[in-house]
Write a protein that holds these residues in place. Sequence first.
Motif, short mmCIF file in Angstrom:
data_model
loop_
_atom_site.label_atom_id
_atom_site.label_comp_id
_atom_site.label_asym_id
_atom_site.label_seq_id
_atom_site.Cartn_x
_atom_site.Cartn_y
_atom_site.Cartn_z
N SER A 155 -8.27 26.13 18.69
CA SER A 155 -7.84 25.92 19.72
C SER A 155 -8.52 24.43 20.24
N LEU A 156 -9.84 24.35 20.11
CA LEU A 156 -10.57 23.07 20.11
C LEU A 156 -10.24 21.82 19.61
N ALA A 157 -9.58 22.07 18.31
CA ALA A 157 -9.08 20.96 17.70
C ALA A 157 -7.78 20.38 17.99
N TRP A 158 -6.90 21.47 18.39
CA TRP A 158 -5.70 20.96 19.09
C TRP A 158 -6.13 20.39 20.55
N ALA A 159 -6.89 20.95 21.33
CA ALA A 159 -7.13 20.28 22.58
C ALA A 159 -7.76 19.05 22.44
N TYR A 160 -8.61 18.70 21.44
CA TYR A 160 -8.99 17.20 21.15
C TYR A 160 -7.84 16.54 20.95
N LEU A 161 -7.09 16.84 20.04
CA LEU A 161 -5.90 16.00 19.61
C LEU A 161 -4.96 15.82 20.72
N ALA A 200 1.67 15.07 23.56
CA ALA A 200 0.37 15.73 23.97
C ALA A 200 0.52 16.98 24.41
N TYR A 201 1.56 17.34 25.25
CA TYR A 201 2.03 18.65 25.59
C TYR A 201 2.24 19.60 24.57
N ALA A 202 2.91 19.24 23.31
CA ALA A 202 3.15 20.07 22.39
C ALA A 202 1.68 20.33 21.57
N PHE A 203 0.88 19.42 21.26
CA PHE A 203 -0.36 19.34 20.72
C PHE A 203 -1.39 20.71 21.64
N ALA A 204 -1.29 20.25 22.97
CA ALA A 204 -1.95 21.38 23.86
C ALA A 204 -1.31 22.66 23.87
N ARG A 205 -0.10 22.86 24.01
CA ARG A 205 0.57 24.11 24.04
C ARG A 205 0.14 24.91 22.61
N THR A 206 0.04 24.09 21.44
CA THR A 206 -0.48 24.79 20.23
C THR A 206 -1.66 25.25 20.26
N GLY A 207 -2.80 24.63 21.11
CA GLY A 207 -4.15 24.91 21.18
C GLY A 207 -4.06 26.07 22.18
N PHE A 263 -10.20 26.91 23.96
CA PHE A 263 -9.16 27.30 24.75
C PHE A 263 -8.94 26.80 26.09
N LEU A 264 -10.21 26.84 27.02
CA LEU A 264 -10.09 26.20 28.43
C LEU A 264 -9.52 24.76 28.19
N ARG A 265 -10.20 23.96 27.52
CA ARG A 265 -9.80 22.47 27.28
C ARG A 265 -8.41 22.42 27.02
N ALA A 266 -7.71 23.51 26.11
CA ALA A 266 -6.29 23.23 25.71
C ALA A 266 -5.80 23.70 26.91
N LEU A 267 -6.02 24.68 27.81
CA LEU A 267 -5.31 25.05 28.85
C LEU A 267 -5.20 23.86 30.10
N LEU A 268 -6.24 23.22 30.13
CA LEU A 268 -6.49 22.08 31.21
C LEU A 268 -5.68 21.00 30.59
N ALA A 269 -5.51 20.53 29.15
CA ALA A 269 -4.66 19.65 28.62
C ALA A 269 -3.06 19.97 28.82
N LEU A 270 -2.83 21.41 28.84
CA LEU A 270 -1.57 21.71 29.11
C LEU A 270 -0.99 21.58 30.43
N ALA A 271 -2.05 21.77 31.42
CA ALA A 271 -1.68 21.56 32.82
C ALA A 271 -1.66 20.20 33.19
N GLU A 272 -2.32 19.27 32.53
CA GLU A 272 -2.32 18.01 32.82
C GLU A 272 -0.98 17.29 32.01
N CYS A 273 -0.68 17.47 31.08
CA CYS A 273 0.44 17.12 30.28
C CYS A 273 1.85 17.64 30.90
N ALA A 274 1.84 18.90 31.34
CA ALA A 274 2.87 19.37 32.31
C ALA A 274 3.12 18.67 33.53
N ALA A 275 2.12 18.06 34.22
CA ALA A 275 2.04 17.53 35.17
C ALA A 275 2.72 16.03 35.15
N TYR A 276 2.48 15.48 33.85
CA TYR A 276 2.84 14.09 33.64
C TYR A 276 4.44 14.26 33.42
#
Length: 144
Positions: A45-51, A67-74, A103-116
């Motif tokens: 999940s860290l690799a996907w969050a980083y991406l 980025a949303y797709a990457f975050a959702r994968t993570g 996992f937590l970084r992917a979850l945050l990235a998902l939140a940020e991308c969803a907002a975008y």
Amino acid sequence: MSDTHANLLDGPAPVRLPDDYAAVREAIAADGDPYEVAAKHPASSLAWAYLAEDFLHENGSRGAVTAYAFARTGYHRGLDSLRRAGWRGQGPIPADHVPNQGFLRALLALAECAAYIGEVEEAGRCEQFLRDSGTSADEVRALR
């Protein structure tokens, strides 16, 4: 007489994922290419969050869908890891435990991308998930 029984009102024990992806952290610390890191470690999940974080940083709102797709994968890779570690859908996922941070970084990235992209309810659910896990968006953002 000592009290030796467990407190039944306590919640689930904190989940601490095994340290399966030290190589991902090393690659990130060395400024490795996010695509290569994710390709070499697709279960991390860290690799996907980083991406996701890198893509969003490089492309701003124009990159939010990708980025949303990457975050959702993570996020989903992280859920898989959490379940294998005994997590049953609730309880603390401590941010200070390094293997949990992907996992937590992917979850945050998902939140940020969803907002975008205007997925306000999804962004709110992800932020609530962070709080329910015993952390906050600010605490996870500081891990980057």
